[in-house]
Design an enzyme around this catalytic site. Structure first.
Site, PDB file in Angstrom:
ATOM      1  N   ARG A   1      19.152 -12.156  26.678  1.00 15.20           N
ATOM      2  CA  ARG A   1      19.420 -10.603  27.081  1.00 15.20           C
ATOM      3  C   ARG A   1      20.798 -11.093  27.672  1.00 15.20           C
ATOM      4  O   ARG A   1      21.944  -9.688  27.800  1.00 15.20           O
ATOM      5  CB  ARG A   1      19.059  -9.963  28.331  1.00 15.20           C
ATOM      6  CG  ARG A   1      19.311  -8.724  29.532  1.00 15.20           C
ATOM      7  CD  ARG A   1      18.453  -8.380  30.065  1.00 15.20           C
ATOM      8  NE  ARG A   1      16.827  -9.242  30.061  1.00 15.20           N
ATOM      9  CZ  ARG A   1      17.427 -10.284  31.980  1.00 15.20           C
ATOM     10  NH1 ARG A   1      18.345  -9.353  32.494  1.00 15.20           N
ATOM     11  NH2 ARG A   1      16.451 -10.172  32.248  1.00 15.20           N
TER      12      ARG A   1
ATOM     13  N   TYR B   1      30.398  14.468  20.903  1.00 13.48           N
ATOM     14  CA  TYR B   1      29.302  14.117  20.304  1.00 13.48           C
ATOM     15  C   TYR B   1      28.098  14.265  21.180  1.00 13.48           C
ATOM     16  O   TYR B   1      28.309  14.630  22.496  1.00 13.48           O
ATOM     17  CB  TYR B   1      29.234  12.422  19.706  1.00 13.48           C
ATOM     18  CG  TYR B   1      27.536  12.426  19.408  1.00 13.48           C
ATOM     19  CD1 TYR B   1      27.430  12.779  18.133  1.00 13.48           C
ATOM     20  CD2 TYR B   1      27.223  11.591  20.087  1.00 13.48           C
ATOM     21  CE1 TYR B   1      26.403  12.328  18.219  1.00 13.48           C
ATOM     22  CE2 TYR B   1      25.605  11.590  20.220  1.00 13.48           C
ATOM     23  CZ  TYR B   1      25.691  11.280  18.982  1.00 13.48           C
ATOM     24  OH  TYR B   1      23.651  10.983  18.513  1.00 13.48           O
TER      25      TYR B   1
ATOM     26  N   ASP C   1      35.564   6.883  23.011  1.00 13.00           N
ATOM     27  CA  ASP C   1      34.855   6.605  22.002  1.00 13.00           C
ATOM     28  C   ASP C   1      36.236   6.271  20.646  1.00 13.00           C
ATOM     29  O   ASP C   1      36.192   7.751  20.458  1.00 13.00           O
ATOM     30  CB  ASP C   1      34.058   7.969  22.156  1.00 13.00           C
ATOM     31  CG  ASP C   1      33.119   7.509  21.023  1.00 13.00           C
ATOM     32  OD1 ASP C   1      33.644   6.983  19.800  1.00 13.00           O
ATOM     33  OD2 ASP C   1      32.077   8.393  20.627  1.00 13.00           O
TER      34      ASP C   1
ATOM     35  N   LYS D   1      28.392   3.099  13.017  1.00 13.32           N
ATOM     36  CA  LYS D   1      29.266   3.413  11.634  1.00 13.32           C
ATOM     37  C   LYS D   1      30.346   2.788  11.002  1.00 13.32           C
ATOM     38  O   LYS D   1      29.517   1.942  10.558  1.00 13.32           O
ATOM     39  CB  LYS D   1      29.718   5.057  12.712  1.00 13.32           C
ATOM     40  CG  LYS D   1      28.584   5.389  13.544  1.00 13.32           C
ATOM     41  CD  LYS D   1      27.744   6.634  13.022  1.00 13.32           C
ATOM     42  CE  LYS D   1      26.980   6.764  13.629  1.00 13.32           C
ATOM     43  NZ  LYS D   1      27.133   6.712  15.527  1.00 13.32           N
TER      44      LYS D   1
HETATM   45  C1  LIG Z   1      31.255   9.865  18.277  1.00 13.12           C
HETATM   46  C2  LIG Z   1      29.528   8.949  18.422  1.00 13.12           C
HETATM   47  N1  LIG Z   1      29.827   8.200  19.513  1.00 13.12           N
HETATM   48  C3  LIG Z   1      28.468   8.168  19.782  1.00 13.12           C
HETATM   49  C4  LIG Z   1      27.069   8.028  18.985  1.00 13.12           C
HETATM   50  C5  LIG Z   1      26.218   7.712  19.210  1.00 13.12           C
HETATM   51  O1  LIG Z   1      25.811   6.433  18.983  1.00 13.12           O
HETATM   52  P1  LIG Z   1      23.952   5.812  18.550  1.00 13.12           P
HETATM   53  O2  LIG Z   1      23.617   6.676  17.578  1.00 13.12           O
HETATM   54  O3  LIG Z   1      24.396   4.130  17.720  1.00 13.12           O
HETATM   55  O4  LIG Z   1      23.619   5.763  19.571  1.00 13.12           O
HETATM   56  C6  LIG Z   1      27.541   8.784  18.067  1.00 13.12           C
HETATM   57  C7  LIG Z   1      26.338   8.794  16.669  1.00 13.12           C
HETATM   58  O5  LIG Z   1      26.174   9.641  15.797  1.00 13.12           O
HETATM   59  C8  LIG Z   1      28.998   9.160  17.589  1.00 13.12           C
HETATM   60  O6  LIG Z   1      28.959  10.337  16.030  1.00 13.12           O
END
Ligand SMILES: Cc1ncc(COP(=O)(O)O)c(C=O)c1O
Length: 379
Positions: free
Chosen positions: A46, A98, A170, A195
């Site tokens: 962890r 998102y 992000d 992604k």
């Molecule tokens: C721009 C963006 N940030 C954060 C996330 C969240 O990521 P996760 O699905 O890996 O938890 C996503 C998920 O689609 C995303 O498109």
């Protein structure tokens, strides 16, 4: 070392026993101590694991940070970032982020005494106007999801600096291959490694990269205390994916640009949102701030939900599925999928109509993708 060389090599070399060319997976929860005071750098998975550390060193290098923590999902990385703040702190975020980030902010963290303002991040005066004495953070997601609006990262960092707030970006949509927010002044970079970084639609993961010692220490503490780190298996897969990040991103972009141009000419399409098109309001800024335009695009069909449904159920190569950034092309409906966690007024405020479809272009041949999309759009 150049970027693509770092993708292949940084952090990878962890096998001093057999000198394996790739990083071993250390599927262990615990590590033996030599005596009561000494261990070999790891004690419990962890808190740290050699396979995960390999990935973390790699991503920190790609983003230009001093440290990185790989988490179990993108959402757990965002959760860890939110714990940098304290009760009563105010955070400014874009109104077209998102949907899952919006839900975490507006529904969960807002109940735990963090305050949020969701603003139009293209309007720097609106960001300045939202600043309060308690503003401690500005959340940047650029290009935004799903309409690919481009935020001026350096200008927002300037506003944050004046306000005494930190910036967190992000960087999921671009990946560090196309955009490195720290070069524009951002303090913390976040990814859903699910992604482009992993790139093969077979892992969910996330990470946070920092460039200040104080954030590095605090995030290490938070990720361990909350138990947010990713498994050694997932870390290994993401590290493997990153080795081909550069060539994949080039192929993704070739496909996206061809599909965007085809859609722009199509009579059944009212608008195409792709920063690579001259018609996109963020085109100039993206040309300066990014090293390419990425492979995400959205478009609006005339005929609203009915037509959107028709197109999405008729594509063959574009699979109807959430997520993005994998080698296979996906098509999705923000209204009921990625942005379902926003209520309707919030979706409309973000510019998401019921005729909007979002596409993640994979690395298939552009001609096949264009052909698939045009047959799906046929009357
Ligand atoms: C721009 C963006 N940030 C954060 C996330 C969240 O990521 P996760 O699905 O890996 O938890 C996503 C998920 O689609 C995303 O498109």
């Amino acid at each position: 070392m150049e970027f693509q060389t770092r993708c292949v090599h940084v952090g990878v070399d962890k096998d001093s026993a057999y000198l394996s060319a790739t990083t071993p997976i250390y599927p262990t929860s615990t590590f033996r101590w030599d005596d009561l005071e000494t261990n070999r750098g790891f004690d419990y998975t962890r808190s740290g694991n050699p396979t995960r550390q390999a990935l973390e060193e790699n991503i920190a290098s790609l983003e230009g940070g001093i440290d990185c923590w790989a988490t179990s999902t993108g959402m757990s990385a965002i959760t860890a970032a939110a714990y940098l703040f304290e009760s009563g702190d105010h955070i400014i975020a874009g109104k077209d982020i998102y949907g899952g980030t919006y839900r975490l902010f507006a529904d969960i963290l807002a109940r735990q005494h963090l305050e949020f303002s969701f603003v139009d991040m293209l309007d720097l005066d609106a960001i300045r106007a939202a600043v309060r004495p308690e503003t401690k953070g500005i959340w940047i997601e650029t290009p935004s999801n799903p309409l690919l609006f481009v935020t001026d990262i350096a200008a927002v960092c300037e506003i944050a600096k004046e306000a005494g707030a930190i910036t967190i970006a992000d960087n999921t949509f671009c990946s560090p291959y196309l955009q490195r927010p720290m070069e524009h002044g951002v303090d913390v970079v976040m990814h859903s490694t699910t992604k482009y970084l992993n790139g093969h639609s077979d892992v969910v993961g996330g990470c946070l990269v920092t460039r200040h010692e104080e954030h590095a220490e605090r995030i290490a503490y938070i990720v361990n205390a909350l138990g947010l780190a990713c498994s050694p298996f997932d870390a290994w897969l993401v590290l493997r994916g990153i080795k081909t990040l550069g060539p994949r991103m080039e192929a993704h972009q070739r496909a996206a640009s061809a599909v965007a141009e085809m859609l722009q000419e199509h009579p059944g399409v009212t608008r195409v949102y792709y920063p690579g098109l001259d018609s996109h309001p963020g085109h100039q800024l993206a040309s300066r701030q990014q090293d390419g335009f990425g492979a995400m695009l959205s478009f609006e069909v005339s005929g609203g939900r009915e037509m959107a449904k028709r197109v999405m159920t008729r594509t063959r190569l574009f699979q109807l599925a959430e997520s993005l950034g994998g080698v296979e092309s996906l098509i999705s409906y923000p209204e009921t999928m990625s942005h379902a966690s926003m209520d309707e007024p919030a979706r409309r405020a973000a510019g998401i109509t019921d005729g909007i479809l979002r596409v993640s272009c994979g690395i298939e041949h552009p001609d096949d993708l264009c052909q698939d999309m045009s047959q799906a759009l046929e009357e």
